[in-house]
Design an enzyme around this catalytic site. Sequence first.
Site, PDB file in Angstrom:
ATOM      1  N   ASP A  38      -2.210  -2.170  10.020  1.00  0.00           N
ATOM      2  CA  ASP A  38      -2.441  -2.361   8.660  1.00  0.00           C
ATOM      3  C   ASP A  38      -3.017  -3.466   8.041  1.00  0.00           C
ATOM      4  O   ASP A  38      -3.255  -3.686   6.482  1.00  0.00           O
ATOM      5  CB  ASP A  38      -1.125  -2.011   7.756  1.00  0.00           C
ATOM      6  CG  ASP A  38      -0.552  -0.478   7.903  1.00  0.00           C
ATOM      7  OD1 ASP A  38      -1.380   0.433   8.294  1.00  0.00           O
ATOM      8  OD2 ASP A  38       0.704  -0.287   7.837  1.00  0.00           O
TER       9      ASP A  38
ATOM     10  N   LYS B 156       0.900  -1.081   0.086  1.00  0.00           N
ATOM     11  CA  LYS B 156      -0.080  -0.042   0.112  1.00  0.00           C
ATOM     12  C   LYS B 156       0.862   1.481   0.026  1.00  0.00           C
ATOM     13  O   LYS B 156       2.165   1.329   0.388  1.00  0.00           O
ATOM     14  CB  LYS B 156      -1.021  -0.089   1.019  1.00  0.00           C
ATOM     15  CG  LYS B 156      -0.270   0.182   2.569  1.00  0.00           C
ATOM     16  CD  LYS B 156       0.322   1.354   3.124  1.00  0.00           C
ATOM     17  CE  LYS B 156       0.999   1.257   4.386  1.00  0.00           C
ATOM     18  NZ  LYS B 156       1.498   2.373   4.901  1.00  0.00           N
TER      19      LYS B 156
END
Length: 316
Positions: free
Chosen positions: A150, A20
């Site tokens: 995350d 990401k």
Amino acid sequence: MIPRLAAAPPPSVRVRAPGKVNLGLRVGPVGDDGYHPLATIFQAVSLFEEVTATQVTPGAGISLTVSGPQADAVPTDESNLAWRAAALLAERTGLAADVQLHITKGVPVAGGMAGGSADAAAALVACDALWEAGVPRPDLVELAAELGADVPFSLLGHTAVGTGRGDLLTPAMTRGEFHWCFATQREGLSTPTVFRRFDELAGPSTPRVAPADDTAIMHALRAGDPVALGKALHNDLEGPALDLRPELADVVEVATESGALGVVVSGSGPTVAALGRSRQHALALGAAWTAADVVDAVWCATGPAPGTQIVTPMRA
């Protein structure tokens, strides 16, 4: 003479999860629990971790191997997030934690791009399928949040707004495709160290944060406008990361001078993300970084990318 049949390979499942980039990352004052409230916008990119879970004999326990770029920097014991994911799933389902895990690296190590979180997400999905546990995806997301802030986004993928510690997710509407080039360094940055430096630099005046602080990013995503997105990129941890690693300023400068639409440190760094006008421009940004000798490696990718998914279903 009757030919001997070769033994069938043991059942296995292969799962892919994305890295990401933080398009926006705003950090609030540290709380009594030692954590900072975050308001962030994640975008999954087409750099993937793959985890293969293979059946082993009962009682064998968990084992882990790693291949791919920077594989030697990844732990292969119980400190690895993928290992911890398998152990957590086994504990919560009452199943035996017997599995061989193999990680194929495709996301930079210790670069602020959530490669370890992607491993954990992929291991959860792979082990759930291999063990035929049948855990619903919302419950996997809850387990993911226990492993790291995350990890839930690695399951979800695409683009999402994260609040709390970044683990409370709301999918974000986007149009089109965005082209990225990432500059990585061999020496990573410790996330706790970057947050401590943030506290030192911000002092007691750190403002509270809310997703509304990044409406310009949301508008750019909905419009599919890379120029507007580049102008709106923001990361409160960029200042602390640059303070700890001043040489990263050269990386930012080279990309800016090469016409990047926007340049930002990804997460807690030290990876620097540059947004290109096109796939070809993203490649040109990488070439400029390499020619300037300010990076150890460059990686080009597009976003948004899908979340964690099975790419090779269980085979016996």
